[in-house]
Design an enzyme around this catalytic site. Structure first.
Site, short mmCIF file in Angstrom:
data_model
loop_
_atom_site.label_atom_id
_atom_site.label_comp_id
_atom_site.label_asym_id
_atom_site.label_seq_id
_atom_site.Cartn_x
_atom_site.Cartn_y
_atom_site.Cartn_z
N SER A 106 39.11 -32.55 -16.32
CA SER A 106 39.30 -33.38 -15.13
C SER A 106 39.31 -32.51 -13.88
O SER A 106 39.69 -31.34 -13.92
CB SER A 106 40.63 -34.13 -15.21
OG SER A 106 40.95 -34.78 -13.99
N TYR A 132 49.83 -32.53 -15.82
CA TYR A 132 48.47 -33.00 -16.07
C TYR A 132 47.47 -31.90 -15.70
O TYR A 132 46.54 -31.60 -16.47
CB TYR A 132 48.18 -34.27 -15.26
CG TYR A 132 46.80 -34.84 -15.49
CD1 TYR A 132 46.45 -35.37 -16.72
CD2 TYR A 132 45.85 -34.86 -14.46
CE1 TYR A 132 45.18 -35.90 -16.94
CE2 TYR A 132 44.59 -35.39 -14.66
CZ TYR A 132 44.26 -35.91 -15.90
OH TYR A 132 43.00 -36.43 -16.11
#
Length: 321
Positions: free
Chosen positions: A157, A183
């Site tokens: 990501s 994350y």
């Protein structure tokens, strides 16, 4: 240079591609990108194995995959895999190894994003444990099944830009938990895993790449309050405007899965091996703060990749080639 871009869809990327005879594993096929990735590959003749934590949910979500496979004479099968449990990961890997059929491509697509602080079944912080350690263990256990010339694609990501890995405190035991930092660390770990896996396996012409699918409205964001997601998109839009870059746009699921199938079945192996890809291109290095196109240098650092591999082996209690 790829002829595709941020607006390309899976069907456009795979137009004219024949995947008959290829066997492909895709994790996270109970929703969103995983389902579309599996559908697009099965529709080109690939025999696809889909892995999911909730098999009942996956059965319902993959009707289109089965239809695509039936239309061309390929196959689709499901296996159970809970990446937040090493027992489940090992059972899934053992079943694949016992089955013995080779894999041409592995797409590590499953993941979680920005939940409240939690622990996996083995005590790891949820995002690092699920997004990185679960796939690290699965992929390494089934690596002997990957044919020479095969590929590993890890869905990372642009969120890797939030944070580098912290190998001293991967489970937030000595510092306050921030879901976006966690994350970011897990997504940086995904990229570094691709870097080191590629280094270790390219002698067999197996190449690994990490991909950023873009911002897509999928089940991945189920743990993020809507106001937080809106604020994040505003931040990305403002950063793009300040830098004179193209305005931020969300992608469709078909556009979001396009880079995964491009890296898996279309791009030249040497071009994507050990690299970070986005918008059906190899991403440029960009060390500026904020969520923007490009990859931060720390996510491609080979020494960091080796250190993460060693730390990950210690955490899961296994050694891999």
């Amino acid at each position: 240079m790829s002829r595709f871009d941020s607006r390309s869809t899976t069907d456009e990327v795979l137009a004219g591609v024949d995947l008959r005879g290829k066997r492909i594993l895709v994790t996270g096929v109970s929703a969103g990108l995983g389902v579309e990735t599996a559908r697009a590959l099965a529709a080109r003749g690939a025999d696809v194995v889909g892995a999911a934590r909730n098999l009942a949910k996956a059965e319902g979500a993959t009707a289109a995959v089965r239809a695509a496979a039936a239309a061309i004479g390929s196959s689709f099968a499901l296996i159970q895999l809970d990446l937040a449990s090493l027992a489940s990961v090992r059972a899934a890997a053992d079943a694949l190894v016992a089955d013995g059929r080779p894999l041409d491509i592995v797409i590590a697509n499953a993941g979680v994003m920005s939940p409240v602080l939690g622990r996996t079944a083995d005590g790891f912080e949820t995002q690092f444990g699920t997004n990185h350690l679960g796939h690290f263990t699965l992929v390494n256990r089934i690596a002997p099944l990957i044919r020479d010339g095969g590929r590993l694609v890890i869905v990372a990501s642009g969120g890797h830009r939030f944070a580098d890995v912290d190998l001293a405190d991967p489970n937030f035991e000595a510092q306050p938990y921030d879901p976006w930092v966690a994350y970011g660390r897990s997504k940086t770990a995904n990229i570094l895993f691709a870097v080191e896996f590629d280094r270790r396996h390219k002698a067999r012409a197996i190449r690994a790449a990490a991909v950023h699918p873009g911002a897509i409205a999928t089940d991945l964001g189920r743990d993020v309050p809507p106001e937080q997601m809106a604020a994040l998109f505003e931040q990305i839009t403002a950063a793009a405007k300040a830098s004179g870059e193209a305005p931020f746009e969300q992608k469709s699921i078909e556009q979001g899965a396009a880079t995964s199938v491009w890296a898996a079945a279309v791009a030249e192996a040497d071009a994507i091996g050990g690299r970070y890809c986005e918008d059906c291109q190899v991403g440029e290095i960009d060390d500026r703060d904020g969520i923007r196109p490009g990859v931060r240098p720390y996510a491609l650092d080979p020494d960091s990749a080796k250190a993460l591999w060693a730390r990950s082996e210690d955490l899961v209690g296994e050694r891999f080639r």
